[in-house]
Design a protein around this motif. Structure first.
Motif, short mmCIF file in Angstrom:
data_model
loop_
_atom_site.label_atom_id
_atom_site.label_comp_id
_atom_site.label_asym_id
_atom_site.label_seq_id
_atom_site.Cartn_x
_atom_site.Cartn_y
_atom_site.Cartn_z
N GLU A 90 0.89 -1.32 0.01
CA GLU A 90 0.04 0.08 -0.26
C GLU A 90 0.83 1.17 -0.07
OE1 GLU A 90 -0.02 -2.36 2.80
OE2 GLU A 90 -1.53 -3.32 1.89
N ASP A 91 0.24 2.30 -0.71
CA ASP A 91 1.15 3.51 -0.64
C ASP A 91 1.09 4.42 0.86
OD1 ASP A 91 2.20 3.22 -3.10
OD2 ASP A 91 0.41 4.44 -3.98
N VAL A 92 1.98 4.35 1.36
CA VAL A 92 2.19 4.82 2.90
C VAL A 92 3.38 5.97 2.70
CG1 VAL A 92 2.18 4.83 5.19
CG2 VAL A 92 0.83 3.23 4.17
N PHE A 93 3.21 7.11 2.88
CA PHE A 93 4.50 7.96 2.94
C PHE A 93 4.29 9.36 3.56
CE2 PHE A 93 2.42 8.80 -1.18
CZ PHE A 93 2.50 10.10 -1.29
N SER A 115 9.47 20.31 9.48
CA SER A 115 7.92 20.39 9.28
C SER A 115 7.61 19.19 8.61
CB SER A 115 7.73 21.66 8.42
OG SER A 115 6.34 21.66 8.18
N LEU A 116 6.15 18.86 8.94
CA LEU A 116 5.45 17.70 8.38
C LEU A 116 4.65 18.41 7.11
CD1 LEU A 116 4.60 14.65 8.01
CD2 LEU A 116 2.82 15.12 9.58
N LEU A 117 5.19 18.04 5.70
CA LEU A 117 4.57 18.86 4.54
C LEU A 117 3.26 18.03 4.19
CD1 LEU A 117 7.71 19.44 2.59
CD2 LEU A 117 6.57 21.24 4.34
N TYR A 118 3.18 16.70 3.97
CA TYR A 118 2.16 16.12 3.34
C TYR A 118 2.31 14.60 4.07
CZ TYR A 118 -0.70 14.03 -0.41
OH TYR A 118 -1.81 13.37 -1.01
N ILE A 119 1.00 13.93 4.10
CA ILE A 119 0.71 12.55 4.70
C ILE A 119 -0.11 12.08 3.64
CG2 ILE A 119 -0.62 11.37 6.40
CD1 ILE A 119 -0.05 13.78 8.40
N HIS A 120 0.16 10.59 3.35
CA HIS A 120 -0.51 9.87 2.32
C HIS A 120 -0.50 8.70 2.96
CE1 HIS A 120 -2.11 8.46 -1.13
NE2 HIS A 120 -1.50 7.37 -1.17
N GLY A 121 -1.82 8.03 3.26
CA GLY A 121 -1.91 6.61 3.62
C GLY A 121 -1.77 6.53 5.12
N GLN A 122 -2.33 5.58 5.85
CA GLN A 122 -2.23 5.16 7.09
C GLN A 122 -1.23 3.97 7.30
OE1 GLN A 122 -3.80 6.95 9.76
NE2 GLN A 122 -4.33 8.18 8.20
N LEU A 123 -0.56 4.23 8.61
CA LEU A 123 0.39 3.05 8.78
C LEU A 123 -0.37 1.83 9.24
CD1 LEU A 123 3.30 2.66 9.37
CD2 LEU A 123 3.14 3.28 11.82
N PRO A 124 0.05 0.55 8.68
CA PRO A 124 -0.85 -0.50 9.29
C PRO A 124 -0.77 -0.63 10.67
CG PRO A 124 0.90 -1.01 7.77
CD PRO A 124 0.72 0.51 7.90
#
Length: 170
Positions: A13-16, A123-132
């Motif tokens: 899964e895409d998580v980044f 700084s956190l710029l972008y979140i994609h996907g949830q950590l399993p």
């Protein structure tokens, strides 16, 4: 200089997460930023590994020195990010929690000389996907070899008759 990094979980899964961090911060600062970005408490052992464009694992940069003589490993708090990542060397592998083996690919996406006004770094710029809930299962080389031997019909490891030597050779 500000580095914009993409940290990708090694999973199907895409998580980044995309982060911005000052290039003169330590690798320990990067470790803490990644741990926070993915929701870890940061108390587990972790290491970065220098990597090439094919993501081969190279030299270790550890959170703590666990070697017996106390000077064999480079440490995160003594290593500056820009000494490891630049335009020519863009990749690192990050492993968090050696029991669970959360593995991430860290890639330099962009650099800028200008700090954004009003932004605190890192700084956190972008979140994609949830950590399993648990780390993705990994298959290690030794396991692959075992499977290859199990699937092979050429010989039986429990029988000396399948090997090319005389059992009573002595």
């Amino acid at each position: 200089m500000i580095y914009k990094l993409r940290i990708i979980l090694d999973a199907q899964e895409d998580v980044f997460r995309d982060i911005a961090i000052e290039s003169n911060n330590s690798m320990e600062d990067l470790h803490n930023t990644i741990a926070q970005a993915f929701g870890f408490d940061g108390t587990e052992m972790a290491s970065f590994y220098v990597s090439d464009p094919e993501w081969s694992q190279g030299e270790e940069i550890a959170l703590f020195d666990m070697s017996e003589d106390g000077n064999n490993v480079r440490l995160m708090n003594d290593t500056i990010i820009e000494d490891q990542i630049d335009e020519d060397n863009r990749n690192l592998i990050y492993v968090y929690d050696f029991f669970s083996m959360w593995t991430f690919y860290v890639e330099l996406a962009d650099t800028t000389h200008e700090r954004e006004e009003g932004v605190n770094y890192p700084s956190l710029l972008y979140i994609h996907g949830q950590l399993p809930d648990s780390p993705p299962q990994k298959q290690f080389e030794a396991e692959e070899l075992d499977e290859d031997l199990e699937d092979s019909d050429d010989f039986d490891l429990d029988s000396y008759d399948d090997f090319d030597f005389n059992e009573n050779w002595n």
